[in-house]
Design a protein around this motif. Sequence first.
Motif, PDB file in Angstrom:
ATOM      1  N   ALA A  68      -7.849  -4.588 -26.742  1.00  0.00           N
ATOM      2  CA  ALA A  68      -7.885  -6.035 -26.562  1.00  0.00           C
ATOM      3  C   ALA A  68      -9.165  -6.636 -27.138  1.00  0.00           C
ATOM      4  CB  ALA A  68      -7.757  -6.374 -25.086  1.00  0.00           C
ATOM      5  N   ALA A  69     -10.293  -5.943 -26.955  1.00  0.00           N
ATOM      6  CA  ALA A  69     -11.578  -6.482 -27.402  1.00  0.00           C
ATOM      7  C   ALA A  69     -11.719  -6.444 -28.922  1.00  0.00           C
ATOM      8  CB  ALA A  69     -12.718  -5.709 -26.755  1.00  0.00           C
ATOM      9  N   SER A  70     -11.217  -5.370 -29.532  1.00  0.00           N
ATOM     10  CA  SER A  70     -11.403  -5.193 -30.973  1.00  0.00           C
ATOM     11  C   SER A  70     -10.216  -5.686 -31.788  1.00  0.00           C
ATOM     12  CB  SER A  70     -11.633  -3.708 -31.295  1.00  0.00           C
ATOM     13  OG  SER A  70     -10.475  -2.948 -30.990  1.00  0.00           O
ATOM     14  N   GLY A  71      -9.065  -5.831 -31.116  1.00  0.00           N
ATOM     15  CA  GLY A  71      -7.846  -6.174 -31.853  1.00  0.00           C
ATOM     16  C   GLY A  71      -7.323  -5.011 -32.658  1.00  0.00           C
ATOM     17  N   SER A  72      -7.825  -3.801 -32.386  1.00  0.00           N
ATOM     18  CA  SER A  72      -7.446  -2.616 -33.159  1.00  0.00           C
ATOM     19  C   SER A  72      -6.901  -1.527 -32.233  1.00  0.00           C
ATOM     20  CB  SER A  72      -8.653  -2.068 -33.930  1.00  0.00           C
ATOM     21  OG  SER A  72      -8.360  -0.809 -34.492  1.00  0.00           O
ATOM     22  N   PRO A  73      -5.586  -1.273 -32.249  1.00  0.00           N
ATOM     23  CA  PRO A  73      -5.048  -0.144 -31.481  1.00  0.00           C
ATOM     24  C   PRO A  73      -5.678   1.188 -31.870  1.00  0.00           C
ATOM     25  CG  PRO A  73      -3.279  -1.600 -32.178  1.00  0.00           C
ATOM     26  CD  PRO A  73      -4.526  -2.045 -32.893  1.00  0.00           C
ATOM     27  N   ARG A  74      -6.103   1.313 -33.133  1.00  0.00           N
ATOM     28  CA  ARG A  74      -6.722   2.562 -33.605  1.00  0.00           C
ATOM     29  C   ARG A  74      -8.014   2.851 -32.844  1.00  0.00           C
ATOM     30  NH1 ARG A  74      -5.494   4.723 -38.221  1.00  0.00           N
ATOM     31  NH2 ARG A  74      -4.747   2.731 -39.016  1.00  0.00           N
ATOM     32  N   LEU A  75      -8.870   1.853 -32.706  1.00  0.00           N
ATOM     33  CA  LEU A  75     -10.117   2.034 -31.959  1.00  0.00           C
ATOM     34  C   LEU A  75      -9.825   2.304 -30.486  1.00  0.00           C
ATOM     35  CD1 LEU A  75     -12.476  -0.698 -33.478  1.00  0.00           C
ATOM     36  CD2 LEU A  75     -12.550   1.780 -33.826  1.00  0.00           C
ATOM     37  N   GLY A  76      -8.765   1.700 -29.977  1.00  0.00           N
ATOM     38  CA  GLY A  76      -8.389   1.951 -28.590  1.00  0.00           C
ATOM     39  C   GLY A  76      -8.038   3.411 -28.360  1.00  0.00           C
ATOM     40  N   ILE A  77      -7.166   3.972 -29.192  1.00  0.00           N
ATOM     41  CA  ILE A  77      -6.766   5.374 -29.044  1.00  0.00           C
ATOM     42  C   ILE A  77      -7.941   6.320 -29.280  1.00  0.00           C
ATOM     43  CG2 ILE A  77      -5.287   7.195 -29.990  1.00  0.00           C
ATOM     44  CD1 ILE A  77      -3.733   5.248 -28.321  1.00  0.00           C
ATOM     45  N   ALA A  78      -8.875   5.937 -30.137  1.00  0.00           N
ATOM     46  CA  ALA A  78     -10.024   6.808 -30.450  1.00  0.00           C
ATOM     47  C   ALA A  78     -10.875   7.102 -29.226  1.00  0.00           C
ATOM     48  CB  ALA A  78     -10.879   6.166 -31.542  1.00  0.00           C
ATOM     49  N   VAL A  79     -10.814   6.261 -28.209  1.00  0.00           N
ATOM     50  CA  VAL A  79     -11.573   6.491 -26.977  1.00  0.00           C
ATOM     51  C   VAL A  79     -11.217   7.845 -26.359  1.00  0.00           C
ATOM     52  CG1 VAL A  79     -11.852   5.668 -24.597  1.00  0.00           C
ATOM     53  CG2 VAL A  79     -11.886   4.040 -26.491  1.00  0.00           C
ATOM     54  N   LEU A  80      -9.992   8.314 -26.577  1.00  0.00           N
ATOM     55  CA  LEU A  80      -9.531   9.551 -25.935  1.00  0.00           C
ATOM     56  C   LEU A  80     -10.288  10.784 -26.416  1.00  0.00           C
ATOM     57  CD1 LEU A  80      -5.673   8.897 -25.928  1.00  0.00           C
ATOM     58  CD2 LEU A  80      -7.374   8.355 -24.176  1.00  0.00           C
ATOM     59  N   ALA A 118      -7.536  10.911 -10.424  1.00  0.00           N
ATOM     60  CA  ALA A 118      -8.645  10.156  -9.847  1.00  0.00           C
ATOM     61  C   ALA A 118      -9.200   9.138 -10.817  1.00  0.00           C
ATOM     62  CB  ALA A 118      -9.753  11.107  -9.393  1.00  0.00           C
ATOM     63  N   THR A 119      -9.283   9.519 -12.072  1.00  0.00           N
ATOM     64  CA  THR A 119      -9.749   8.576 -13.089  1.00  0.00           C
ATOM     65  C   THR A 119      -8.634   8.272 -14.082  1.00  0.00           C
ATOM     66  OG1 THR A 119     -10.599  10.400 -14.441  1.00  0.00           O
ATOM     67  CG2 THR A 119     -12.132   9.364 -12.910  1.00  0.00           C
ATOM     68  N   SER A 120      -7.370   8.502 -13.683  1.00  0.00           N
ATOM     69  CA  SER A 120      -6.270   8.329 -14.636  1.00  0.00           C
ATOM     70  C   SER A 120      -6.113   6.881 -15.073  1.00  0.00           C
ATOM     71  CB  SER A 120      -4.953   8.834 -14.050  1.00  0.00           C
ATOM     72  OG  SER A 120      -4.612   8.090 -12.909  1.00  0.00           O
ATOM     73  N   PHE A 121      -6.683   5.988 -14.266  1.00  0.00           N
ATOM     74  CA  PHE A 121      -6.709   4.594 -14.695  1.00  0.00           C
ATOM     75  C   PHE A 121      -7.744   4.371 -15.789  1.00  0.00           C
ATOM     76  CE2 PHE A 121      -9.971   5.085 -11.515  1.00  0.00           C
ATOM     77  CZ  PHE A 121     -11.027   4.340 -11.995  1.00  0.00           C
ATOM     78  N   LEU A 122      -8.732   5.277 -15.885  1.00  0.00           N
ATOM     79  CA  LEU A 122      -9.885   5.014 -16.747  1.00  0.00           C
ATOM     80  C   LEU A 122      -9.527   5.091 -18.225  1.00  0.00           C
ATOM     81  CD1 LEU A 122     -12.867   4.373 -16.905  1.00  0.00           C
ATOM     82  CD2 LEU A 122     -13.359   6.830 -16.779  1.00  0.00           C
ATOM     83  N   ALA A 123      -8.831   6.177 -18.636  1.00  0.00           N
ATOM     84  CA  ALA A 123      -8.497   6.314 -20.057  1.00  0.00           C
ATOM     85  C   ALA A 123      -7.581   5.194 -20.542  1.00  0.00           C
ATOM     86  CB  ALA A 123      -7.887   7.686 -20.334  1.00  0.00           C
ATOM     87  N   PRO A 124      -6.430   4.944 -19.878  1.00  0.00           N
ATOM     88  CA  PRO A 124      -5.616   3.818 -20.354  1.00  0.00           C
ATOM     89  C   PRO A 124      -6.321   2.474 -20.232  1.00  0.00           C
ATOM     90  CG  PRO A 124      -4.717   4.719 -18.318  1.00  0.00           C
ATOM     91  CD  PRO A 124      -5.757   5.671 -18.794  1.00  0.00           C
ATOM     92  N   PHE A 125      -7.172   2.332 -19.193  1.00  0.00           N
ATOM     93  CA  PHE A 125      -7.925   1.078 -19.048  1.00  0.00           C
ATOM     94  C   PHE A 125      -8.886   0.897 -20.219  1.00  0.00           C
ATOM     95  CE2 PHE A 125     -11.671  -1.292 -17.656  1.00  0.00           C
ATOM     96  CZ  PHE A 125     -11.087  -2.452 -17.149  1.00  0.00           C
ATOM     97  N   LEU A 126      -9.601   1.968 -20.586  1.00  0.00           N
ATOM     98  CA  LEU A 126     -10.533   1.881 -21.705  1.00  0.00           C
ATOM     99  C   LEU A 126      -9.804   1.683 -23.032  1.00  0.00           C
ATOM    100  CD1 LEU A 126     -13.192   4.591 -20.781  1.00  0.00           C
ATOM    101  CD2 LEU A 126     -13.414   2.098 -20.629  1.00  0.00           C
ATOM    102  N   VAL A 127      -8.652   2.382 -23.187  1.00  0.00           N
ATOM    103  CA  VAL A 127      -7.853   2.185 -24.400  1.00  0.00           C
ATOM    104  C   VAL A 127      -7.383   0.738 -24.483  1.00  0.00           C
ATOM    105  CG1 VAL A 127      -5.691   2.773 -25.549  1.00  0.00           C
ATOM    106  CG2 VAL A 127      -7.122   4.586 -24.596  1.00  0.00           C
TER     107      VAL A 127
END
Length: 449
Positions: free
Chosen positions: A415-427, A401-410
């Motif tokens: 994209a916003a920070s330019g940092s894949p590390r910060l993206g994965i940290a959302v999890l 139901a929200t499976s789009f949410l985690a990859p979308f936020l990552v």
Amino acid sequence: MWNKGIWGWMFFDWAAQPFFTVVTTFIFGPYFISRMSADPVAGQAAWGYGVAFAGIIIAILSPALGSIADKTGARKPWIGFFAIIKIISLSLLWYAEPGSGYVWVLLAFICASVAAEFSIVFNDSMMPRLIPASHIGRVSNFAWGLGYLAGMIVLIFVVTCLAASPETGKTLIGIEPLWHLDALKGEDARITGPIAALWYLIFILPMFIFTPDQEKGMGLKAAIGEGLAELKETLHEVRKKAALFRFLIARMIYQDGVNALLALGGGFAAAMFGWSITEIGLFGIILNVVAIFGCWFASYVDSWFGSKWVVVVSLVLLLIATLGIVSTGPDYTLYGLVHFPPDSNTGLFSSGGEKAYLAFGMLIGIAFGPVQASSRSWFARSVEPHEAGRYFGIYALAGRATSFLAPFLVASMTAASGSPRLGIAVLVLFFVAGLYLAVRTPYPAKNPV
């Protein structure tokens, strides 16, 4: 101990898992992120959005299909229909050459993902009728372990026989790639789509041959009308069943984190350490070896202590592992509290950062199979056999139901920070919230909260 019908059912996981192992997680996904785009940040964002879009489709349609399947009765025709879509879509990935444009590649991947998940809904809904309640946890974890064994076998084949080193042109065991695959053109990664399709075609047959299906019910047209009406009723029922509703919300959150971690974690490592297909494949093999034994051990723990215990411990391990991988860089771990000397070697996983990443990856390997298998058995113990189709449709909804949410936020954070590390940290947020709700949910999820 188990009859051929149960073994046939378990072979569905054996047939299905290589798609997730070599296409989504360890080979094709990282190839897409690092090779199909000149910018790994843009590649991770595009792959994340593709995973998210597939999740939206699955979330919207899975409950309706589960309810309709309860009315049509038989599950195998549905699995067969989606198998055709999955096999065709995976075969098309062979044409995903570097620089060829990735919109159509994402569309093929999305179709394969949707078809794979819909098939899982119908296969899982067979559990309560097919497997005695006392064996559900053991069978579920054992089947999941079989799936990881299959994924590992295919992954080993890719790494040892197909993926060549860009420097030597030889595979890990020192041979020319089979079929003269050209690593510079990404053929060693692209071939994983057709391989996963062929594996699925062959090994799904035991389920069709040996596993008993329900008797055929009403016709499709009538089933659609009644199934959709029943879905509306089921959604109202679930909201009134407080324990079951809490379980579904918990799973919705933590499964979202698991899906995103599996889909994006390999690409994150490949971009950070500059891993080749060989190194990514070996990383995947290590995780799958650990996952096999994790699932098979969990199959006994589930019988001794219950599915909830397995789920909670697995979520703790996933939380620790996620914090670990995002705190690790080429020459440090734990956010710089531990530094490693400069790496002067050129061997596989030679730097201290890579070794630390492998250690945290092994925690993921221990946990990501049992958390999914024991969630499945926890839910199967919480519903009645006659309502399995519609409720497993809701179960799939909770997983998507929200499976789009985690990859979308990552993807968006990357994209916003330019940092894949910060993206994965959302999890981390998904595992913390899911763990909190799982701890507070009764087992089985039938009792009042």
